[in-house]
Design a protein around this motif. Structure first.
Motif, PDB file in Angstrom:
ATOM      1  N   ARG A  40      29.136  -6.506 -41.273  1.00 30.01           N
ATOM      2  CA  ARG A  40      27.929  -7.324 -41.387  1.00 30.01           C
ATOM      3  C   ARG A  40      27.585  -8.019 -40.069  1.00 30.01           C
ATOM      4  NH1 ARG A  40      28.427 -11.545 -45.820  1.00 30.01           N
ATOM      5  NH2 ARG A  40      26.187 -11.641 -45.604  1.00 30.01           N
ATOM      6  N   GLY A  41      28.227  -7.620 -38.977  1.00 36.72           N
ATOM      7  CA  GLY A  41      27.870  -8.165 -37.664  1.00 36.72           C
ATOM      8  C   GLY A  41      28.461  -9.524 -37.394  1.00 36.72           C
ATOM      9  N   ARG A  42      29.641  -9.795 -37.948  1.00 36.93           N
ATOM     10  CA  ARG A  42      30.241 -11.106 -37.731  1.00 36.93           C
ATOM     11  C   ARG A  42      31.465 -11.051 -36.832  1.00 36.93           C
ATOM     12  NH1 ARG A  42      28.032 -12.747 -42.759  1.00 36.93           N
ATOM     13  NH2 ARG A  42      25.958 -13.436 -42.204  1.00 36.93           N
ATOM     14  N   TYR A  52      28.407   5.764 -25.481  1.00 32.46           N
ATOM     15  CA  TYR A  52      27.116   6.450 -25.505  1.00 32.46           C
ATOM     16  C   TYR A  52      27.348   7.939 -25.336  1.00 32.46           C
ATOM     17  CZ  TYR A  52      24.879   1.910 -24.913  1.00 32.46           C
ATOM     18  OH  TYR A  52      24.454   0.626 -25.086  1.00 32.46           O
ATOM     19  N   ARG A 105      22.090 -21.239 -31.581  1.00 32.73           N
ATOM     20  CA  ARG A 105      22.189 -19.802 -31.333  1.00 32.73           C
ATOM     21  C   ARG A 105      21.102 -19.303 -30.375  1.00 32.73           C
ATOM     22  NH1 ARG A 105      22.452 -20.837 -36.436  1.00 32.73           N
ATOM     23  NH2 ARG A 105      20.591 -19.754 -37.147  1.00 32.73           N
ATOM     24  N   ASN A 109      20.514 -15.503 -28.458  1.00 34.92           N
ATOM     25  CA  ASN A 109      19.270 -14.738 -28.467  1.00 34.92           C
ATOM     26  C   ASN A 109      18.810 -14.429 -27.049  1.00 34.92           C
ATOM     27  OD1 ASN A 109      19.049 -14.707 -31.210  1.00 34.92           O
ATOM     28  ND2 ASN A 109      17.634 -16.428 -31.312  1.00 34.92           N
ATOM     29  N   PRO A 112      20.602 -11.130 -22.567  1.00 34.18           N
ATOM     30  CA  PRO A 112      20.196  -9.726 -22.687  1.00 34.18           C
ATOM     31  C   PRO A 112      21.376  -8.790 -22.949  1.00 34.18           C
ATOM     32  CG  PRO A 112      19.927 -10.515 -20.434  1.00 34.18           C
ATOM     33  CD  PRO A 112      20.419 -11.665 -21.223  1.00 34.18           C
ATOM     34  N   PHE A 120      30.487 -17.691 -37.808  1.00 36.71           N
ATOM     35  CA  PHE A 120      29.826 -17.765 -39.120  1.00 36.71           C
ATOM     36  C   PHE A 120      30.704 -18.472 -40.136  1.00 36.71           C
ATOM     37  CE2 PHE A 120      27.418 -14.434 -37.083  1.00 36.71           C
ATOM     38  CZ  PHE A 120      26.135 -14.702 -37.506  1.00 36.71           C
TER      39      PHE A 120
ATOM     40  N   ARG B  55      23.224 -12.249 -38.363  1.00 38.52           N
ATOM     41  CA  ARG B  55      24.345 -11.481 -37.844  1.00 38.52           C
ATOM     42  C   ARG B  55      24.158 -11.298 -36.348  1.00 38.52           C
ATOM     43  NH1 ARG B  55      24.485  -5.512 -39.113  1.00 38.52           N
ATOM     44  NH2 ARG B  55      25.398  -5.630 -37.063  1.00 38.52           N
ATOM     45  N   TRP B  56      25.216 -10.797 -35.702  1.00 39.65           N
ATOM     46  CA  TRP B  56      25.072 -10.372 -34.320  1.00 39.65           C
ATOM     47  C   TRP B  56      24.207  -9.129 -34.331  1.00 39.65           C
ATOM     48  CZ3 TRP B  56      26.611  -5.784 -31.898  1.00 39.65           C
ATOM     49  CH2 TRP B  56      26.644  -5.815 -30.514  1.00 39.65           C
ATOM     50  N   PRO B  57      23.172  -8.998 -33.512  1.00 45.08           N
ATOM     51  CA  PRO B  57      22.643  -9.962 -32.549  1.00 45.08           C
ATOM     52  C   PRO B  57      21.359 -10.641 -33.052  1.00 45.08           C
ATOM     53  CG  PRO B  57      21.837  -7.793 -32.020  1.00 45.08           C
ATOM     54  CD  PRO B  57      22.511  -7.689 -33.355  1.00 45.08           C
ATOM     55  N   PHE B  59      20.215 -13.545 -34.411  1.00 44.72           N
ATOM     56  CA  PHE B  59      20.716 -14.878 -34.691  1.00 44.72           C
ATOM     57  C   PHE B  59      19.646 -15.808 -35.247  1.00 44.72           C
ATOM     58  CE2 PHE B  59      23.910 -13.329 -31.670  1.00 44.72           C
ATOM     59  CZ  PHE B  59      25.048 -13.622 -32.380  1.00 44.72           C
ATOM     60  N   VAL B 233      13.755 -11.742 -23.855  1.00 44.99           N
ATOM     61  CA  VAL B 233      13.962 -10.832 -24.977  1.00 44.99           C
ATOM     62  C   VAL B 233      12.741  -9.924 -25.040  1.00 44.99           C
ATOM     63  CG1 VAL B 233      14.200 -10.710 -27.490  1.00 44.99           C
ATOM     64  CG2 VAL B 233      15.337 -12.530 -26.212  1.00 44.99           C
ATOM     65  N   LEU B 378      14.953  -9.217 -31.748  1.00 48.11           N
ATOM     66  CA  LEU B 378      16.380  -9.519 -31.630  1.00 48.11           C
ATOM     67  C   LEU B 378      17.218  -8.320 -32.041  1.00 48.11           C
ATOM     68  CD1 LEU B 378      16.500 -13.157 -33.010  1.00 48.11           C
ATOM     69  CD2 LEU B 378      16.649 -12.399 -30.652  1.00 48.11           C
ATOM     70  N   LYS B 381      17.389  -5.438 -28.667  1.00 52.16           N
ATOM     71  CA  LYS B 381      17.455  -5.956 -27.305  1.00 52.16           C
ATOM     72  C   LYS B 381      17.830  -4.839 -26.349  1.00 52.16           C
ATOM     73  CE  LYS B 381      19.505  -9.973 -27.078  1.00 52.16           C
ATOM     74  NZ  LYS B 381      20.011 -11.336 -27.404  1.00 52.16           N
ATOM     75  N   HIS B 382      18.072  -5.212 -25.074  1.00 54.57           N
ATOM     76  CA  HIS B 382      18.130  -4.201 -24.012  1.00 54.57           C
ATOM     77  C   HIS B 382      19.182  -3.112 -24.221  1.00 54.57           C
ATOM     78  CE1 HIS B 382      16.175  -7.747 -22.354  1.00 54.57           C
ATOM     79  NE2 HIS B 382      15.561  -6.936 -21.542  1.00 54.57           N
ATOM     80  N   LEU B 383      20.367  -3.491 -24.713  1.00 56.96           N
ATOM     81  CA  LEU B 383      21.438  -2.492 -24.809  1.00 56.96           C
ATOM     82  C   LEU B 383      21.416  -1.859 -26.204  1.00 56.96           C
ATOM     83  CD1 LEU B 383      24.316  -4.471 -23.070  1.00 56.96           C
ATOM     84  CD2 LEU B 383      22.837  -2.714 -22.092  1.00 56.96           C
ATOM     85  N   PRO B 384      21.126  -0.559 -26.287  1.00 56.24           N
ATOM     86  CA  PRO B 384      21.000   0.064 -27.617  1.00 56.24           C
ATOM     87  C   PRO B 384      22.262  -0.065 -28.466  1.00 56.24           C
ATOM     88  CG  PRO B 384      20.191   1.530 -25.901  1.00 56.24           C
ATOM     89  CD  PRO B 384      20.830   0.375 -25.197  1.00 56.24           C
ATOM     90  N   TYR B 385      23.409  -0.268 -27.810  1.00 55.17           N
ATOM     91  CA  TYR B 385      24.648  -0.417 -28.586  1.00 55.17           C
ATOM     92  C   TYR B 385      24.544  -1.564 -29.586  1.00 55.17           C
ATOM     93  CZ  TYR B 385      29.616  -1.174 -29.519  1.00 55.17           C
ATOM     94  OH  TYR B 385      30.819  -1.339 -30.139  1.00 55.17           O
ATOM     95  N   SER B 386      23.767  -2.586 -29.249  1.00 58.15           N
ATOM     96  CA  SER B 386      23.733  -3.782 -30.085  1.00 58.15           C
ATOM     97  C   SER B 386      22.655  -3.715 -31.170  1.00 58.15           C
ATOM     98  CB  SER B 386      23.487  -5.015 -29.209  1.00 58.15           C
ATOM     99  OG  SER B 386      22.155  -5.003 -28.742  1.00 58.15           O
TER     100      SER B 386
END
Lengths: 230, 450
Positions: A40-42, A52, A105, A109, A112, A120, B55-57, B59, B233, B378, B381-386
């Motif tokens: 869940r991205g935590r 990649y 937070r 955001n 980059p 959390f 969640r990440w990213p 927020f 962003v 959000l 963002k720049h890095l597709p991994y996220s």
């Protein structure tokens, strides 16, 4: 002379083994959130290995890139923090003052590189990991942001020791947990103000480039591009 | 209680002085929903922020959407009322107080969200520049501190702007009520007697406030937009955001005002005062703002498409044709096609139901607009991994619904406590000349008994 801590990451050497990720978690008391919350991205990997693929199958080329806080000289996370929890130190580090963080937070955001994380929940560790916490690193409570510190506890310890000896920290005396544990020596850490340090030498390499340089963040991590065709 | 002086006074005081069981039922239902929202927040505080879908990213999500949405709604009132007052538009008279009340309550609700969304809300006062022993100040470079200052200024200003023209009506109520109500209204009336010098001072104060509040209102939503445009962003870092957000705020604010007026007209039997003319005039304003908003969206999107920056194009594609496309095109339908279809033809614009239908669509569309500005950027963002996506969780949905209930509840209670249409302003409007304010408004004409 002031230090300017920086890093060089040789993508030609990185095997994507993620030893750096494990070492960082152990050194910096990063909580384990478990598979469900991680999905869940935590999860809070201060350093991560991005994978990649390039090209179409079967001509696929796999690339790894360890991404951690780039300790930007022009860091977008710093001006947006309303409480100065995110601020610039004299050594050029982007420090995070956990006690001053109120959890907007906004820093996460603005970053980059998405290398800022949010607690959390209150931190927990699966047994027996709770027995191996590093006493030099504070644990973070629910609601605060955290990120890679370049192992600032090691930097401060080394500075104290060097000051006691009346010298400066010598290149190679000080390593971050990720650099120390990298079996391929892909990660090199050191003082960019020392022109003879290994990290300075690597940063000047023609293979070197900065991640998302076009955003204008002036990062202090240099990536050395991959040469091998394997 | 007192003899009939004037049908206006009686009609407009009726909702204040007579309470039906329907009122108590409404208050009870709305109160329960608000209590559920408060419970949801306590649940979030107890178990940690992880109970939300954030969640990440990604927020920021629904809470910040609500923040921007409600601050936008707050532009209904003060801004519209101030413009209409300054232009001396006669038809404004029954509208101004409904509008100004929306501003105050929407600001109170919107202003809560930055606190609800904090990781450690018990430290929220660290945003306030207060002198302290450790010499710590907030970071004045942070748009969140600008937000705090702008919203506080706007809230104080709009409370004053709402309260000033209520004074003569409080005096009227003081004279029409007995017991504890008389004491409360008497205190609020600040000893108003209706002398010429008092009327002159009130007019002067209101003119000053109308001029002062306009730049404050514009600055507030510009600063809200700076929360986004100051961060690098993709699709946030934009020079168009200030005016674009202000236009969107007025747009959603007018829609909220039309909806509130329609409900007041229906439930407080104010059909003789809130007439189709008012809805049509506000409908025209809504249509204008719809076109302005659409123009901003078009300019923004076309520039990004031509600019072809890879990071921005990722966000662009996910909203235009990717996973957020259903929401995006719903927004376009709600904010452009529906208002245009309903408000451009005279046949539907002149009906109250036409204006109300367009307003409901606009409110839905503007909420989606705020959401679509925040979340897709959000998540890409720049890095597709996220890259990631977001789903709101029950706690966020309950709190969101509770804020709409809270807005309605505040409004219902306000209309119970204060005549929702300014009695004295309506009466002044019936006087032949503008000079009436200074010369011809005797206490008798006000229905105020000595």
């Amino acid at each position: 002379m002031a230090y300017k801590w920086g890093m060089a990451v040789d993508l030609d050497r990185c095997t994507g083994c993620e030893a750096c990720v494990i070492a960082c978690g152990a050194e910096n008391n990063i909580p384990t959130v478990g598979p469900t919350e991680a999905a869940r991205g935590r999860a809070m990997p201060w350093i991560r290995v991005e994978r990649y693929w390039e090209g179409e199958f079967p001509d696929v080329r796999l690339k790894f890139r360890p991404v951690l806080c780039q300790q930007c000289d022009n860091a977008p996370c710093e001006p947006v923090c309303p409480t100065y929890a995110s601020h610039h130190t004299e050594d050029g580090l982007n420090a995070q003052v956990y006690n001053r963080c109120i959890g907007t937070r906004y820093c996460a955001n603005a970053c980059p590189y998405t290398v800022r994380f949010f607690n959390f929940f209150n931190p927990t560790w699966d047994k027996p990991l709770h027995l191996q916490l590093n006493p030099d690193v504070s644990v973070r409570e629910v609601g605060v942001a955290e990120k890679c510190t370049f192992c600032v506890q090691r930097i401060n310890a080394a500075k104290t020791e060097a000051r006691a000896d009346g010298t400066n920290i010598k290149d190679g005396d000080l390593q971050t947990a990720c650099a120390q544990s990298c079996p391929a020596r892909a990660i090199v850490f050191g003082d960019l103000n020392d022109p003879d340090s290994e990290v300075s030498r690597l940063s000047r390499s023609p293979r070197g480039s900065l991640l998302l340089e076009e955003v204008g963040t002036k990062p202090k991590v240099t990536y050395l591009s991959r040469q091998s065709q394997a | 209680m007192s003899q009939t002086v004037d049908p206006i006074t009686d009609d407009l005081l009726r909702p204040v002085l007579r309470t039906s069981p329907r009122f108590w039922l409404t208050v009870a239902v709305l109160g329960l929903i608000v209590a559920a929202g408060a419970g949801a927040w306590i649940y979030q505080l107890y178990y940690g922020f992880g109970v939300t879908g954030i969640r990440w990213p990604i927020f920021w999500a629904v809470y910040v959407t609500n923040f921007v949405f409600w601050i936008g709604i707050s532009h209904a009132g003060t801004l519209i009322s101030a413009i209409l007052r300054l232009m001396d538009a006669e038809w404004r008279r029954p509208v101004t107080r409904c509008a100004e009340a929306i501003t105050v309550f929407a600001l109170m609700i919107g202003g809560m969200f930055p606190i609800i969304h904090l990781g450690r809300p018990w430290h929220f006062f660290w945003l306030i520049p207060y002198p302290n022993q450790r010499g710590l100040w907030p970071n004045f470079r942070s748009p969140l501190v600008w937000d705090f200052l702008a919203i506080t200024t706007y809230l104080i200003g709009s409370v004053l702007f709402l309260a000033l023209p209520m004074i003569p009506d409080f005096a009227l109520l003081r004279d029409r009520t007995t017991g504890w109500r008389r004491r409360v209204y008497g205190t609020l009336a600040l000893g108003w007697r209706g002398t010429t010098i008092e009327w002159q001072r009130l007019e002067t104060a209101m003119s000053i406030m109308a001029v002062v509040i306009l730049p404050v209102a514009v600055s507030v939503h510009t600063i809200v937009s700076f929360d986004f445009s100051m961060a690098p962003v993709p699709m946030w870092h934009s020079t168009i955001f200030g005016p674009y957000f202000v236009a969107g705020a007025i747009f959603s604010g007018v829609a909220a005002l039309i909806l509130a007026m329609a409900l007041l007209r229906r439930f407080l039997e104010l059909g003789a005062y809130l007439r189709p003319l008012h809805f049509e005039n506000l409908g025209k304003l809504l249509l204008l703002m719809s076109l302005v908003w659409s123009y901003f969206v078009f300019s923004e999107r076309l520039t990004i498409w031509y600019g072809n920056d890879p990071a921005e194009m990722a966000v662009f594609r996910t909203t235009q044709e990717g996973s957020f496309a259903p929401l995006y095109w719903t927004m376009v339908v709600c904010n452009f096609i529906v208002p245009f279809a309903l408000l451009a033809p005279k046949r539907t614009r002149t009906t109250i139901s036409g204006c109300v239908a367009a307003s409901v669509a606009v409110l839905v569309g503007m909420w989606l607009e705020r959401f679509l500005i925040i979340v897709p950027s959000l998540g890409h963002k720049h890095l597709p991994y996220s890259w990631a996506t977001y789903r709101p969780q029950p706690v966020e949905i309950v709190i969101t619904i509770a804020t709409f209930a809270a807005m309605t509840l505040f409004y219902v209670l306000f209309a119970k406590f204060v005549p929702i249409i300014s009695i004295w302003e309506l009466k002044v409007g019936r006087q032949p000349a503008p000079a009436a304010v200074d010369l011809d408004v005797r206490p008798e004409a006000m229905g105020v008994r000595r």
